[in-house]
Scaffold this active site. Sequence first.
Site, short mmCIF file in Angstrom:
data_model
loop_
_atom_site.label_atom_id
_atom_site.label_comp_id
_atom_site.label_asym_id
_atom_site.label_seq_id
_atom_site.Cartn_x
_atom_site.Cartn_y
_atom_site.Cartn_z
N SER A 55 103.12 68.83 17.01
CA SER A 55 102.36 69.42 18.21
C SER A 55 103.79 70.12 19.22
O SER A 55 104.61 69.29 19.35
CB SER A 55 101.32 68.92 18.98
OG SER A 55 100.47 68.34 18.02
N1 SAH Z 1 100.40 64.47 16.25
C1 SAH Z 1 100.86 65.22 15.07
C2 SAH Z 1 100.08 66.27 14.97
C3 SAH Z 1 100.06 66.82 13.67
S1 SAH Z 1 99.14 68.21 13.20
C4 SAH Z 1 102.32 65.64 15.58
O1 SAH Z 1 102.83 65.88 16.40
O2 SAH Z 1 103.20 65.53 14.48
C5 SAH Z 1 97.57 67.43 13.29
C6 SAH Z 1 97.12 66.30 11.91
O3 SAH Z 1 95.98 65.90 12.07
C7 SAH Z 1 97.97 66.78 10.71
O4 SAH Z 1 98.94 65.90 10.11
C8 SAH Z 1 96.47 66.63 9.71
O5 SAH Z 1 96.73 66.47 8.43
C9 SAH Z 1 95.81 65.68 10.56
N2 SAH Z 1 94.47 65.77 10.43
C10 SAH Z 1 93.67 66.76 10.05
N3 SAH Z 1 92.26 66.26 10.04
C11 SAH Z 1 92.34 65.10 9.95
C12 SAH Z 1 91.21 64.11 9.69
N4 SAH Z 1 90.04 64.37 9.54
N5 SAH Z 1 91.64 62.52 9.81
C13 SAH Z 1 92.91 62.36 10.08
N6 SAH Z 1 93.83 63.23 10.29
C14 SAH Z 1 93.49 64.54 10.11
#
Ligand code: SAH
Length: 204
Positions: A55
């Site tokens: 993010s």
């Molecule tokens: N906080 C992370 C954001 C990653 S993007 C960072 O800054 O690196 C969002 C993440 O949510 C992705 O890794 C995606 O795989 C995850 N995600 C999407 N749907 C999800 C779900 N139902 N349960 C758990 N994780 C999920």
Amino acid sequence: MRQKLVETLINKDIKDKDVLKAIGKIPRHLFMDSGFIDHAYQDKAFPIAADQTISQPYTVAFQSELLQIEPGHKVLEIGTGSGYQTAVLLELGARVYSIERQQELFKKTSKFLPKLGYRAKSLIFGDGYKGMPVEAPFQSIIVTAGAPYVPNPLLSQLAIGGRLVIPVGDDVQVMTLFIRKGPKDFEKHEFGDFRFVPMLEDKN
Ligand code: SAH
């Protein structure tokens, strides 16, 4: 470079000193694939594994600020991803439980975070729509993927007085804060528009 990023966030109206301090401390470049290291301290989202993104720092700061974390708070994160937001929560003194639905990212980040000294209470491979009922209630829950709707299990796993920060919407998401005032009483606040990768159901 990290200090410049903090100044950028201050100029964008992030005020929470502890959040700014955490961002000023965490080596974001280590959370990114080597090809993007030069960009690590720009205020932008970048690709990580499994077609996901780390993010944007402003988004991380904005969500973290809304959570109002105190040391010792039990916090659930949905979407571990690179682990960067997890590290911010840990720097704020939270006891962190985090769920990731992409196996590849789950494995990578579970190995990586402890190497930097970031120890979450629990990192699991699972579906965040279900939350983590065995560990509920949580003082805060943060969703870091765009949710088409607000999953009921997340609301019910909040402690009374607890806060859920969740971007809600399909193409564009409205940052939404729910504060649990009583067993069936939730206060809702909406903030600006953000863009996240989608929150998907089930594991991959
Ligand atoms: N906080 C992370 C954001 C990653 S993007 C960072 O800054 O690196 C969002 C993440 O949510 C992705 O890794 C995606 O795989 C995850 N995600 C999407 N749907 C999800 C779900 N139902 N349960 C758990 N994780 C999920």
